[in-house]
Scaffold this motif. Sequence first.
Motif, PDB file in Angstrom:
ATOM      1  N   THR A 199       0.844  -1.209   0.000  1.00  0.00           N
ATOM      2  CA  THR A 199       0.000   0.000   0.000  1.00  0.00           C
ATOM      3  C   THR A 199       0.879   1.258   0.000  1.00  0.00           C
ATOM      4  OG1 THR A 199      -0.247  -0.040   2.428  1.00  0.00           O
ATOM      5  CG2 THR A 199      -1.955  -1.129   1.143  1.00  0.00           C
ATOM      6  N   ASP A 200       2.066   1.167   0.614  1.00  0.00           N
ATOM      7  CA  ASP A 200       2.991   2.317   0.631  1.00  0.00           C
ATOM      8  C   ASP A 200       3.362   2.772  -0.774  1.00  0.00           C
ATOM      9  OD1 ASP A 200       3.097   2.392   3.362  1.00  0.00           O
ATOM     10  OD2 ASP A 200       5.072   1.455   3.562  1.00  0.00           O
ATOM     11  N   VAL A 201       3.343   1.836  -1.742  1.00  0.00           N
ATOM     12  CA  VAL A 201       3.694   2.220  -3.115  1.00  0.00           C
ATOM     13  C   VAL A 201       2.456   2.223  -4.025  1.00  0.00           C
ATOM     14  CG1 VAL A 201       6.116   1.524  -2.910  1.00  0.00           C
ATOM     15  CG2 VAL A 201       4.425  -0.149  -3.726  1.00  0.00           C
ATOM     16  N   GLY A 202       1.269   2.332  -3.397  1.00  0.00           N
ATOM     17  CA  GLY A 202       0.033   2.516  -4.179  1.00  0.00           C
ATOM     18  C   GLY A 202      -0.588   1.236  -4.691  1.00  0.00           C
ATOM     19  N   ALA A 233      -4.640 -11.139   5.318  1.00  0.00           N
ATOM     20  CA  ALA A 233      -4.500  -9.675   5.437  1.00  0.00           C
ATOM     21  C   ALA A 233      -4.794  -9.044   4.086  1.00  0.00           C
ATOM     22  CB  ALA A 233      -3.096  -9.306   5.883  1.00  0.00           C
ATOM     23  N   PHE A 234      -5.394  -7.857   4.145  1.00  0.00           N
ATOM     24  CA  PHE A 234      -5.764  -7.116   2.934  1.00  0.00           C
ATOM     25  C   PHE A 234      -5.364  -5.660   3.145  1.00  0.00           C
ATOM     26  CE2 PHE A 234      -8.892  -4.341   0.838  1.00  0.00           C
ATOM     27  CZ  PHE A 234      -8.753  -4.759  -0.473  1.00  0.00           C
ATOM     28  N   GLY A 235      -4.794  -5.068   2.127  1.00  0.00           N
ATOM     29  CA  GLY A 235      -4.407  -3.661   2.238  1.00  0.00           C
ATOM     30  C   GLY A 235      -4.854  -2.871   1.027  1.00  0.00           C
ATOM     31  N   TRP A 236      -5.375  -1.676   1.282  1.00  0.00           N
ATOM     32  CA  TRP A 236      -5.919  -0.802   0.230  1.00  0.00           C
ATOM     33  C   TRP A 236      -5.265   0.581   0.364  1.00  0.00           C
ATOM     34  CZ3 TRP A 236      -9.051  -1.494  -3.873  1.00  0.00           C
ATOM     35  CH2 TRP A 236      -9.667  -0.374  -4.442  1.00  0.00           C
ATOM     36  N   PRO A 237      -4.540   1.019  -0.682  1.00  0.00           N
ATOM     37  CA  PRO A 237      -3.845   2.315  -0.557  1.00  0.00           C
ATOM     38  C   PRO A 237      -4.838   3.468  -0.643  1.00  0.00           C
ATOM     39  CG  PRO A 237      -3.603   1.453  -2.783  1.00  0.00           C
ATOM     40  CD  PRO A 237      -4.405   0.426  -2.018  1.00  0.00           C
ATOM     41  N   ARG A 238      -4.554   4.574   0.074  1.00  0.00           N
ATOM     42  CA  ARG A 238      -5.466   5.728   0.023  1.00  0.00           C
ATOM     43  C   ARG A 238      -4.667   7.014  -0.199  1.00  0.00           C
ATOM     44  NH1 ARG A 238      -9.564   6.725   4.191  1.00  0.00           N
ATOM     45  NH2 ARG A 238      -7.810   6.690   5.637  1.00  0.00           N
ATOM     46  N   GLY A 239      -3.713   6.957  -1.124  1.00  0.00           N
ATOM     47  CA  GLY A 239      -2.919   8.139  -1.426  1.00  0.00           C
ATOM     48  C   GLY A 239      -2.182   8.631  -0.197  1.00  0.00           C
ATOM     49  N   ALA A 240      -2.384   9.923   0.130  1.00  0.00           N
ATOM     50  CA  ALA A 240      -1.647  10.502   1.256  1.00  0.00           C
ATOM     51  C   ALA A 240      -2.221  10.070   2.612  1.00  0.00           C
ATOM     52  CB  ALA A 240      -1.669  12.025   1.129  1.00  0.00           C
ATOM     53  N   LYS A 241      -3.430   9.512   2.598  1.00  0.00           N
ATOM     54  CA  LYS A 241      -4.057   9.103   3.872  1.00  0.00           C
ATOM     55  C   LYS A 241      -3.557   7.719   4.279  1.00  0.00           C
ATOM     56  CE  LYS A 241      -8.328  11.417   2.628  1.00  0.00           C
ATOM     57  NZ  LYS A 241      -9.539  11.086   1.893  1.00  0.00           N
ATOM     58  N   PRO A 242      -3.680   7.334   5.565  1.00  0.00           N
ATOM     59  CA  PRO A 242      -3.251   5.996   5.964  1.00  0.00           C
ATOM     60  C   PRO A 242      -4.037   4.935   5.189  1.00  0.00           C
ATOM     61  CG  PRO A 242      -3.808   7.332   7.886  1.00  0.00           C
ATOM     62  CD  PRO A 242      -4.229   8.118   6.672  1.00  0.00           C
ATOM     63  N   PRO A 243      -3.391   3.819   4.831  1.00  0.00           N
ATOM     64  CA  PRO A 243      -4.100   2.785   4.072  1.00  0.00           C
ATOM     65  C   PRO A 243      -5.170   2.117   4.918  1.00  0.00           C
ATOM     66  CG  PRO A 243      -1.980   1.966   4.824  1.00  0.00           C
ATOM     67  CD  PRO A 243      -2.033   3.418   5.197  1.00  0.00           C
ATOM     68  N   PHE A 244      -6.151   1.492   4.239  1.00  0.00           N
ATOM     69  CA  PHE A 244      -7.107   0.619   4.941  1.00  0.00           C
ATOM     70  C   PHE A 244      -6.487  -0.781   4.952  1.00  0.00           C
ATOM     71  CE2 PHE A 244     -10.496  -2.603   4.145  1.00  0.00           C
ATOM     72  CZ  PHE A 244     -11.020  -2.619   5.429  1.00  0.00           C
ATOM     73  N   ILE A 245      -6.251  -1.308   6.148  1.00  0.00           N
ATOM     74  CA  ILE A 245      -5.634  -2.637   6.252  1.00  0.00           C
ATOM     75  C   ILE A 245      -6.394  -3.461   7.280  1.00  0.00           C
ATOM     76  CG2 ILE A 245      -3.572  -3.898   7.035  1.00  0.00           C
ATOM     77  CD1 ILE A 245      -1.848  -1.780   5.822  1.00  0.00           C
TER      78      ILE A 245
END
Length: 312
Positions: free
Chosen positions: A131-134, A163-175
């Motif tokens: 998620t850190d890299v989108g 585990a599941f991770g969803w990037p949210r741009g500048a906001k913290p990811p949903f994990i």
Amino acid sequence: MTTVNIALKEAYQLAFDVLSSNGFSAAHADAIARNVTAGERDGCASHGLWRLLGIVETLRKGKVSPDAEPTIVDQAPAIVKADANGAYSLCAYEKALPLLIEKTRHCGIAALAINRCVHFSALFADVEPLTDVGLVGYACTPSHAWVAPAGGTQPLFGTNPIAFGWPRGAKPPFIFDMATSAAARGEIQLHQRAGKPIPEGWGIDSDGQPTTDPQAVLDGAMLTFGGHKGSALAAMVELFAGPLIGDMTSAESLAWDNGAGGLPYGGELILALDPQRFLGAEAGTHLARERSEKQGLDVSRGLYDEICALRG
Ligand code: PYC
């Protein structure tokens, strides 16, 4: 209960020193120390500093390599394989990550299979770098046969986290990172250490009877979350990160342990998906919106002046 307050960097150093003095190479000691410190930092005590006890015990039982170098194989256009060669999973994951990201950017979706690894760590740590890299991330791993399938009384499945991770741009990811058992085994072990009963529904004793005694559940069987639904997900994890990638099921891992009491041994499957490749040109619209919300709009001076003039 008395407590000791330590800064995060002291916690890391303590973990690193414990691991190094027990024979782990600097690379493994560093990766493990960072992982357990992150677990403790993020309020996940079952995958925090307490894990060091089992990590060292597994080494002392001869069930994990302290220094094996991982081998990375470019298996297929969208598949990376990482052989941990009998060590903990973390160095294999970290060494394989750049190739997984490169393949995901290229194909839109790619998988990393880690094989022959001993596994103790929380999976959120394996989706966050994606998620850190989108990228969107998914990870799962079997463990030891500790959990009874829905309707059964004998352990067959592992705690089998997803585990599941969803990037949210500048906001913290949903994990999210959850065992498919009602609780992680570590949670039950922490209750047992603290002399506290566990909530109803976490497990059964060796006669198949419901109990809140943590030791009775550790000796009996844990239960899945959500009855047959958690049980189905646990079965999926067995297949995804077992036979699909040429590795062990939880029952095979426990048989391999042969009563030593070491941490689970087997595989982990990680999937990465690139939203930009799925969305194509549409992704540009989302990126433009995000940039505008952060940085404002660049309007040409001429147009700006003409529009302002319309105000009269
Ligand atoms: O706490 O569920 C757990 C666990 C899985 C593997 C090692 N510990």
